[in-house]
Design a protein around this motif. Sequence first.
Motif, PDB file in Angstrom:
ATOM      1  N   VAL A 196       0.865  -1.177   0.000  1.00 33.54           N
ATOM      2  CA  VAL A 196       0.000   0.000   0.000  1.00 33.54           C
ATOM      3  C   VAL A 196       0.898   1.222   0.000  1.00 33.54           C
ATOM      4  O   VAL A 196       1.781   1.358   0.866  1.00 33.54           O
ATOM      5  N   VAL A 197       0.702   2.107  -0.961  1.00 32.92           N
ATOM      6  CA  VAL A 197       1.602   3.237  -1.165  1.00 32.92           C
ATOM      7  C   VAL A 197       0.813   4.535  -1.071  1.00 32.92           C
ATOM      8  O   VAL A 197      -0.257   4.674  -1.689  1.00 32.92           O
ATOM      9  N   LEU A 198       1.358   5.490  -0.304  1.00 30.81           N
ATOM     10  CA  LEU A 198       0.737   6.806  -0.178  1.00 30.81           C
ATOM     11  C   LEU A 198       1.688   7.877  -0.682  1.00 30.81           C
ATOM     12  O   LEU A 198       2.883   7.872  -0.366  1.00 30.81           O
ATOM     13  N   SER A 199       1.149   8.804  -1.459  1.00 29.54           N
ATOM     14  CA  SER A 199       1.787  10.099  -1.664  1.00 29.54           C
ATOM     15  C   SER A 199       0.904  11.125  -0.985  1.00 29.54           C
ATOM     16  O   SER A 199      -0.172  10.788  -0.486  1.00 29.54           O
ATOM     17  N   ASP A 200       1.320  12.373  -0.967  1.00 27.73           N
ATOM     18  CA  ASP A 200       0.472  13.364  -0.299  1.00 27.73           C
ATOM     19  C   ASP A 200      -0.796  13.650  -1.084  1.00 27.73           C
ATOM     20  O   ASP A 200      -1.753  14.210  -0.540  1.00 27.73           O
ATOM     21  N   LYS A 201      -0.861  13.199  -2.358  1.00 28.13           N
ATOM     22  CA  LYS A 201      -2.017  13.484  -3.199  1.00 28.13           C
ATOM     23  C   LYS A 201      -2.748  12.246  -3.695  1.00 28.13           C
ATOM     24  O   LYS A 201      -3.799  12.373  -4.330  1.00 28.13           O
ATOM     25  N   ASP A 202      -2.206  11.059  -3.439  1.00 27.80           N
ATOM     26  CA  ASP A 202      -2.798   9.875  -4.061  1.00 27.80           C
ATOM     27  C   ASP A 202      -2.446   8.636  -3.259  1.00 27.80           C
ATOM     28  O   ASP A 202      -1.613   8.671  -2.344  1.00 27.80           O
ATOM     29  N   LEU A 230      -3.185  12.436   2.050  1.00 24.58           N
ATOM     30  CA  LEU A 230      -2.788  11.161   2.636  1.00 24.58           C
ATOM     31  C   LEU A 230      -1.654  11.381   3.631  1.00 24.58           C
ATOM     32  O   LEU A 230      -0.683  12.066   3.335  1.00 24.58           O
ATOM     33  N   GLN A 231      -1.782  10.772   4.829  1.00 26.25           N
ATOM     34  CA  GLN A 231      -0.836  11.056   5.907  1.00 26.25           C
ATOM     35  C   GLN A 231      -0.168   9.825   6.521  1.00 26.25           C
ATOM     36  O   GLN A 231       0.979   9.908   6.947  1.00 26.25           O
ATOM     37  N   ASN A 232      -0.861   8.691   6.574  1.00 26.93           N
ATOM     38  CA  ASN A 232      -0.243   7.503   7.165  1.00 26.93           C
ATOM     39  C   ASN A 232      -1.070   6.277   6.808  1.00 26.93           C
ATOM     40  O   ASN A 232      -2.271   6.385   6.523  1.00 26.93           O
ATOM     41  N   ASN A 241      -6.095  -6.230   8.969  1.00 26.32           N
ATOM     42  CA  ASN A 241      -6.744  -4.930   8.881  1.00 26.32           C
ATOM     43  C   ASN A 241      -5.732  -3.859   8.482  1.00 26.32           C
ATOM     44  O   ASN A 241      -4.559  -3.938   8.825  1.00 26.32           O
ATOM     45  N   ILE A 242      -6.214  -2.851   7.763  1.00 26.12           N
ATOM     46  CA  ILE A 242      -5.383  -1.726   7.338  1.00 26.12           C
ATOM     47  C   ILE A 242      -6.026  -0.446   7.846  1.00 26.12           C
ATOM     48  O   ILE A 242      -7.228  -0.232   7.644  1.00 26.12           O
ATOM     49  N   GLU A 243      -5.243   0.392   8.521  1.00 27.20           N
ATOM     50  CA  GLU A 243      -5.720   1.704   8.966  1.00 27.20           C
ATOM     51  C   GLU A 243      -5.092   2.772   8.080  1.00 27.20           C
ATOM     52  O   GLU A 243      -3.891   2.730   7.805  1.00 27.20           O
ATOM     53  N   LEU A 244      -5.903   3.722   7.667  1.00 28.10           N
ATOM     54  CA  LEU A 244      -5.448   4.813   6.809  1.00 28.10           C
ATOM     55  C   LEU A 244      -5.836   6.137   7.447  1.00 28.10           C
ATOM     56  O   LEU A 244      -6.950   6.271   7.976  1.00 28.10           O
ATOM     57  N   ILE A 245      -4.938   7.115   7.413  1.00 25.09           N
ATOM     58  CA  ILE A 245      -5.249   8.453   7.893  1.00 25.09           C
ATOM     59  C   ILE A 245      -5.134   9.409   6.724  1.00 25.09           C
ATOM     60  O   ILE A 245      -4.088   9.502   6.072  1.00 25.09           O
ATOM     61  N   ASN A 246      -6.230  10.073   6.437  1.00 20.00           N
ATOM     62  CA  ASN A 246      -6.300  11.045   5.346  1.00 20.00           C
ATOM     63  C   ASN A 246      -6.950  12.315   5.877  1.00 20.00           C
ATOM     64  O   ASN A 246      -8.067  12.272   6.406  1.00 20.00           O
TER      65      ASN A 246
END
Length: 489
Positions: A196-202, A230-232, A241-246
């Motif tokens: 799972v990959v995050l950038s600040d925009k996507d 996207l932050q973490n 389980n996957i937690e995402l902070i946006n």
Amino acid sequence: MKKLYIITTALLTLLAVACNKDDSTGGDPLPEVVVTGLQESYITYTRRDTLRINPEVANEGQYEFFWTAFSTNFTQGTGLVPKADTIGRAKGLDYVVTLTPGQYYLVFNVKHKATGVIKLIRLDMNVATLNMNGWYLLKDDGTKTDFDFIHKEGRINNWIAFYNDGKSLAGTAVKATFVPGFKMSLTSTDLFNTLVVLSDKDAGIYRVDNGKIVRSFDDMFFLKPATRKLQNVLTSMSGSNIELINDNKAYSMTKGALFTDLPNTYKPSPIAAVAAMDIGFDEITKSVFCYNNAAYSPLGTAGNDLKNMNANVVWMAGYAGIRSVAMALFRMTDGRGVLVKMNGQYGPLAGFSSPLIMSKDTLSAEHGLMQASVIGGNYDADYIYYAVGRNVYLTSVATRTESLQVTLPAGEVITSIQHIKYPQPMSATVPPTTDYLAIASYADGHYKIWLHKISSTGTIQSLATPNFEGEGRVINVTYMEQGQGSRTF
């Protein structure tokens, strides 16, 4: 190898129907097909190799030819046959391999022109991938985010774009996390490992084996957020389980479903950690709490000192598994720090047992940790590594004393410090295969990765030269072995 092929098995009869309609009459005798120049099986690497096969066929003017490949991932006896990939339309095969890694039946289809009868010559084929072993370096160039993947035989720069028609993630890199056993629906039995990959925009979820994107920001939520910030992202200790902070809002995904938003109980900080439960911090009440999959779990009375703290969180790290502790650093309004070690087991975090707080100490505002630009942990012991300028220091949680470890060359900016320990220890008797303090630095559009050995007292071995170099700025390192990825410490 010389063989006479008259195919009569039920499976290959079904495959013949799936490939092409047999337009011969039932009374016509089956023509004999004599073929040489074939192996019993083939091994090839996807996205690297070209499969070349040049068989000889007796009386070849009587025939037409094509090649198909079938995944063996199906249940025989059900009458259901997987869809064929046609990979060649001539007698000789010259195929640039792009198949998803796995086991296949490679079928040489020989069609008799006069009768329309198709003979299927089945060979075994293993499509392997280089993606399962090596180093994934999450980087950006200021406008787009991608991986450089480094393996024993070489490297794949811009790994995401390489496998996805040249498309990287827009924006600057935030984080990548390994998620095992991902699936596309709750009932699916097709499991595959992902990043799972995050950038600040996507955001994107990518298969490890073939690099393909399986979920994008547009289709990974039940209700897509209006803002992309996207932050973490965290993978729970169980991996389920996957937690995402946006945009300071939390979302939770059970594998096979989509991200659902958690209640507005808290304003989650982007800083969080993985223990028996994921640990977060509320920016409104200045309190530590836990994520319990798709719900929040406040700390019990044993965690009262971590509630209404009148401080902001600076750093958190969780050491799930055999160690089961978590660390957190807070900054008070006067600039001093609070360094906390927590019991990372489920009982203390959920409020069923105590103590939760194993140690809590105050740091002066002048302590190097309070000036640090980047902080990393140590899975094995109570040591913290951090960067002040181009210097990397070590602090013991017990003594809070500081020790200079390395000084990087002039001009280098440290962008990441991680303890890469693989596999994550689940038993004291199973040693890791990989154990480094990975330091990433950046200068003039160019990154360097330094893999330092760590002594039993926490000190790191100096290096004369970096282990890896490339273009861009690296902020996250993931080590992969046999398709299984490391955690971030």
